[in-house]
Motif scaffolding. Structure first.
Motif, PDB file in Angstrom:
ATOM      1  N   ARG A 163       0.846  -1.207   0.000  1.00  0.00           N
ATOM      2  CA  ARG A 163       0.000   0.000   0.000  1.00  0.00           C
ATOM      3  C   ARG A 163       0.872   1.244   0.000  1.00  0.00           C
ATOM      4  NH1 ARG A 163      -5.397  -1.238  -0.406  1.00  0.00           N
ATOM      5  NH2 ARG A 163      -4.469  -1.400  -2.405  1.00  0.00           N
ATOM      6  N   ALA A 164       1.976   1.123   0.744  1.00  0.00           N
ATOM      7  CA  ALA A 164       2.853   2.283   0.954  1.00  0.00           C
ATOM      8  C   ALA A 164       3.313   2.882  -0.372  1.00  0.00           C
ATOM      9  CB  ALA A 164       4.045   1.867   1.790  1.00  0.00           C
ATOM     10  N   SER A 169       3.258   7.672  -3.490  1.00  0.00           N
ATOM     11  CA  SER A 169       3.093   8.344  -4.763  1.00  0.00           C
ATOM     12  C   SER A 169       2.115   9.510  -4.641  1.00  0.00           C
ATOM     13  CB  SER A 169       2.607   7.339  -5.805  1.00  0.00           C
ATOM     14  OG  SER A 169       2.235   7.996  -6.980  1.00  0.00           O
ATOM     15  N   TYR A 170       0.991   9.232  -3.948  1.00  0.00           N
ATOM     16  CA  TYR A 170       0.025  10.319  -3.752  1.00  0.00           C
ATOM     17  C   TYR A 170       0.644  11.434  -2.914  1.00  0.00           C
ATOM     18  CZ  TYR A 170      -3.728   7.386  -5.598  1.00  0.00           C
ATOM     19  OH  TYR A 170      -4.513   6.641  -6.412  1.00  0.00           O
ATOM     20  N   ARG A 176      -3.769  10.312  -9.877  1.00  0.00           N
ATOM     21  CA  ARG A 176      -4.145   8.909  -9.893  1.00  0.00           C
ATOM     22  C   ARG A 176      -3.604   8.232 -11.150  1.00  0.00           C
ATOM     23  NH1 ARG A 176     -10.252   7.832  -8.332  1.00  0.00           N
ATOM     24  NH2 ARG A 176      -9.540   8.925  -6.473  1.00  0.00           N
ATOM     25  N   LEU A 177      -3.721   8.955 -12.267  1.00  0.00           N
ATOM     26  CA  LEU A 177      -3.257   8.397 -13.531  1.00  0.00           C
ATOM     27  C   LEU A 177      -1.743   8.186 -13.508  1.00  0.00           C
ATOM     28  CD1 LEU A 177      -4.718   7.620 -16.154  1.00  0.00           C
ATOM     29  CD2 LEU A 177      -3.783   9.723 -17.155  1.00  0.00           C
ATOM     30  N   GLN A 178      -1.042   9.185 -12.976  1.00  0.00           N
ATOM     31  CA  GLN A 178       0.423   9.067 -12.905  1.00  0.00           C
ATOM     32  C   GLN A 178       0.829   7.891 -12.017  1.00  0.00           C
ATOM     33  OE1 GLN A 178       1.092  13.094 -11.632  1.00  0.00           O
ATOM     34  NE2 GLN A 178       2.288  13.553 -13.470  1.00  0.00           N
ATOM     35  N   THR A 179       0.098   7.771 -10.906  1.00  0.00           N
ATOM     36  CA  THR A 179       0.410   6.661 -10.010  1.00  0.00           C
ATOM     37  C   THR A 179       0.236   5.326 -10.730  1.00  0.00           C
ATOM     38  OG1 THR A 179      -0.428   7.994  -8.206  1.00  0.00           O
ATOM     39  CG2 THR A 179      -0.109   5.641  -7.779  1.00  0.00           C
TER      40      THR A 179
END
Lengths: 266, 348, 280
Positions: A163-164, A169-170, A176-179
């Motif tokens: 999850r980390a 990233s956030y 969201r798209l980049q992530t």
């Protein structure tokens, strides 16, 4: 570095691996041998060695046609299934998911049911919808069949994703798209590729679903199926050997990609 | 159930040379022509020898789908209500099922000039008629004979009971086919109507088949499968799928021969049929007409070793003179019951 | 994410394909299983007799149980052989690892039908194996021991399906972080304890997935037992198949397929339950 018991376990497993691989490859080698020499009464006639079958195969329009149909079906079904697998896996792991179990059951069913049932159920429903059978229906049949494998692999991988990683990233301000593009997708890549390879093998060899969805089009396994009753020609051994060689190259490419994708130190 | 039988029709395998030739010749499926005939049939029934002239004469394309079994064929036809194909070839025992399901349509014999070529014994077959309408045109025939190793049997076995002789245990194979197995057992038991058995007779048939099961090496389902098993395992006897298996065995160096035992052997007769969903009935008629050309009959026998229905001389030339010693396939009283009995035999 | 409308829309989007292409046709099938046959026509009805027939008739029920047992054995063999192989492959490094993995997967690319044929000709009375054994003087004369019995079925299915067992196990092994292994070693754990308490539990989801794949593939395969099992090679898939063919009793076949479906669902539920319990 290794202690003794570990080394013994390694050796035993290595011997087992070698033996099993030998057994797994025996049919392959035998086919390859039959494609270049004649066998009479169980004895191999080396003096009959010839590559003729590899040439004559290509002047057999029904085989060539079946082969190209198979390639079209496999490529389309695998592409669609891989895409769906990623989307569905992301959806399944999305916190807002509804009725996840239901969707997963639908995904796994075609793989779990005897192929006759999947094939007939698609045949019955497509004829009720007035869709005529052809490559399209085979592609649909193969897509739902291989989706289970692709999905399962992608999902297993996605579930193991820390999850980390996403949170980091956030936190760093990624959208969201980049992530997805720079974190999730690379993480999933090896599973997607493995899933695609596995799906490709399944699709290439799938017979029992196709039988009912083929209409008047022939795929390679259907051709083999029809020939089985009549007798395989040495050409078929040549064809099978060739298909194997091509997949070998393909799989080697995939494997080299896999390795790069996974080059995190171990 | 003629699955087996069906398979036998692929009897076309006369040795691999012929096999290669026919595969090579099988036309590629070309689509999108103005006129197209869609044929669902057995290997060997749509050869370039007559498909090419037909294409030239009509300007139509021909797409051919080969089937692996009668069941598969029926499932395909049933699934599309016949809309996927124009002409189909299957044997007499399937007609009832296709007619009941309205999958085929009557044939107007006046549109098939060559129907006059049909030799007398195939002119009036009840199984392919209903309400004075004829639904099929006889095209090819053959038997399910006893094949034996002539080295082990200097004289041909004249009775099927040899396949119940423990002396040959594990040296025999039989067809995996519900109807054919049951009909054969009924013939061996001497029942007068092998296609119409009573419950008591079914029980006897079942016991008879279970008795044989222990002596068999295995059941087989395919034409080549039988040949391969016979050759690879040096077998002595086989409940065969058809005459061409003898030629195929000889090609593998086995001294094989066939016998039509005194209890009779099962005979099958394949007919061309027009699907209820045929797009162009005239074209279908033309196709059937082409197939009834004597030259086609001749090729069918001389090249493919099938019995034909138009050239009696050609039949004689390949030794197929035993039409009168065959128990022709009919629609049995109850396919379901037969499958159930056969399943019980196999699960025993 | 909390608003209902987008959730429902997304659901519709995600679910439409699986539902339309899978559940709908299968639903048609389940409905069919309650119909019955009259004069070779399928007649709509609500008919439980199809299911009653199955449970009343030992031919069907017995074959079904026999098939489950067969698949269990095949799965056990594939796991016993596949696990050490996956482990061995995983312990290699670099190119060798992926080369070996590739080797285990490649046989899948070969046609299933052709493989069956080859296996059969190798193991037959006149086959390569017998010729070699007789040639070496191990056997006096060719034996039928290798073909047309249950052992042949098990062996052949294992050959066909073992790659499906190895791959998922390997994939989960591969996910185990190297530092976890190091940590275990640094803490003084023996290789066996590391395997027992670190590797094995972490690879369990993949192990279960591998077992599931093999079991299910074996369950759906009615050709192999028939081809190599001789007169004993009669399985449940074959019974179902026979109802769609000659017997032309689709409703009864659909009912038996529904039973197979229920079994498969039960197994997958068990598998995913035990896999989920093992997640860290």
């Amino acid at each position: 570095m290794l202690n003794r018991s570990e080394r013994i376990a390694d050796i035993l497993a290595g011997v087992l691996t070698t033996l099993v691989l030998l057994v797994l490859y025996a049919p392959v080698f035998i086919s390859a041998i039959f494609s270049v020499v004649q066998v009479n009464d169980g004895r191999i006639m080396w003096e009959t060695f010839s590559l003729q079958n590899y040439v004559s195969m290509w002047s057999n329009p029904s085989v060539v046609d079946a082969l190209s149909n198979t390639a079209i079906v496999a490529a389309s079904a695998v592409a669609i299934a891989s895409l769906l697998a990623v989307l569905l896996a992301l959806y399944a792991e999305w916190p807002g998911v509804i009725f996840r179990r239901g969707i997963e059951i639908a995904i796994y069913l075609p793989f779990l049911l005897p192929p006759i049932v999947t094939g007939l159920s698609l045949l019955v429903s497509s004829s009720q919808l007035g869709i005529s059978r052809g490559l399209m229906t085979i592609i649909v049949g193969h897509t739902v069949f291989v989706l289970a494998v692709a999905y399962r692999l992608v999902l297993t991988r996605l579930q193991s994703m820390p999850r980390a990683l996403v949170e980091a990233s956030y936190d760093l301000g990624a959208s969201r798209l980049q992530t997805f593009r720079f974190i999730t997708l690379p993480y999933l890549a090896s599973a997607i590729v493995t899933g695609a390879v596995l799906a490709l093998t399944l699709s290439f060899d799938e017979t029992l679903i196709s039988v009912f969805l083929a209409g008047d089009r022939m795929t390679l396994p259907l051709r083999l199926w029809a020939m089985m009753r009549v007798g395989f020609t040495p050409e078929i051994n040549a064809l099978v050997t060739l298909v194997l060689l091509v997949s070998l190259v393909l799989a080697a490419l995939v494997a080299s990609r896999l390795r790069i994708g996974n080059s995190n130190p171990e | 159930m003629k699955k087996a039988t069906s398979i036998s029709r692929r009897k076309f395998a006369l040795g691999s040379a012929a096999t290669i030739a026919s595969f090579t010749a099988a036309p590629a499926i070309v689509r999108a022509a103005a006129k197209e005939l869609r044929v669902l049939t057995w290997e060997g029934y749509a050869e370039p020898d007559w498909v090419d002239p037909f294409k030239a004469a009509t300007g139509a394309d021909v797409s051919i789908v080969y089937t692996g079994s009668v069941d598969e064929m029926f499932a395909k036809m049933q699934g599309s209500k016949g809309a996927d194909f124009d002409v189909v070839a299957f044997d007499t025992s399937s007609f009832k099922r296709y007619m009941d399901s309205n999958l085929i349509q009557p044939i107007d014999l006046s549109k098939v000039a060559n129907a006059q070529n049909i030799i007398p014994e195939f002119k009036s077959i009840d199984a392919i008629k209903r309400d004075d309408k004829q639904y099929g045109i006889p095209f090819a025939w053959g038997s399910l004979p006893l094949i034996y190793d002539a080295t082990a049997f200097p004289t041909a076995p004249d009775s099927w009971t040899v396949m119940w002789d423990p002396q040959y245990a594990q040296q025999m194979i039989a067809l995996d086919d519900a109807n054919n197995s049951i009909v054969l057992a009924a013939l061996v038991l001497g029942f007068p109507e092998p296609y119409n058995l009573t419950d008591d007779q079914f029980e006897q048939v079942k016991q008879k088949l279970i008795e044989q099961k222990k002596l068999l090496l295995t059941y087989y389902a395919g034409f080549d499968e039988g040949v391969k098993l016979f050759a690879d395992n040096k077998l002595k006897l086989m409940f065969s799928m058809g005459e061409p298996q003898v030629a195929a065995l000889k090609g593998k160096g086995v001294n094989a021969a066939l016998s039509i035992p005194k209890e009779k052997a099962i005979g099958w007769l394949d007919c061309w049929v027009i699907s209820a969903g045929a797009k162009d009935v005239d074209l279908a008629n033309q196709w059937i007409n082409t197939c009834l050309d004597k030259k086609v009959g001749n090729l069918l026998s001389t090249k493919k070793s099938y019995g034909n229905t138009t050239d009696a001389e050609a039949n004689k030339s390949i030794g197929m003179t035993y039409g009168d010693r065959l128990a022709w396939l009919l629609t049995p009283e109850n396919f379901e019951k037969r499958v159930a009995v056969w399943n019980e035999v196999k699960a025993s | 994410m909390e608003r209902l409308l987008p959730r429902v829309l997304l659901f519709a989007l995600a679910a439409c394909l699986p539902l339309g292409l899978v559940l709908l046709p299968i639903g048609t099938f389940l409905v069919l299983s309650f119909f019955h046959m009259e004069n070779s026509q399928i007649v709509p009805s609500f008919w439980l007799a199809n299911y009653a027939n199955f449970f009343r008739n030992w031919t069907y029920l017995g074959t079904f149980l026999g098939t489950l047992w067969l698949c269990t054995q095949v799965t056990a063999i594939c796991m016993l052989l596949g696990y050490p192989i996956a482990w061995f492959v995983w312990r290699r490094s670099g190119t060798l690892r992926y080369f070996l993995l590739l080797l285990t997967v490649l046989p899948l690319f070969m046609s299933y039908i052709v493989k069956l044929y080859t296996i059969r000709s190798v193991l037959g009375l006149n086959g390569l194996l017998n010729q070699v054994l007789v040639g070496l003087g191990i056997l006096e004369k060719p034996s039928l021991l290798f073909m047309f019995n249950q052992h042949a079925v098990l062996g052949t299915m294992a050959v066909l399906y073992i790659p499906f067992a190895i791959l998922p196990i390997f994939l989960t092994l591969e996910r185990i972080p190297a530092n976890l292994m190091e940590a275990s070693r640094d803490l003084g754990a023996s290789p066996w304890s590391t395997f027992r308490y670190v590797v094995f539990p972490l690879a369990l989801p993949g192990t279960i997935a591998g077992a599931l794949f093999t079991f299910v593939l074996a369950l759906g395969d009615f050709v192999t037992p028939q081809m190599v099992g001789g007169t004993t090679g009669f399985t449940f898939g074959r019974v179902i198949w026979s109802q769609f063919g000659l017997a032309y009793n689709w409703p009864f076949g659909a009912a038996m397929a529904a039973i197979l479906l229920a079994t498969a669902l039960l197994i997958i539920a068990l598998a995913s339950y035990s896999a989920s319990r093992q997640r860290i």
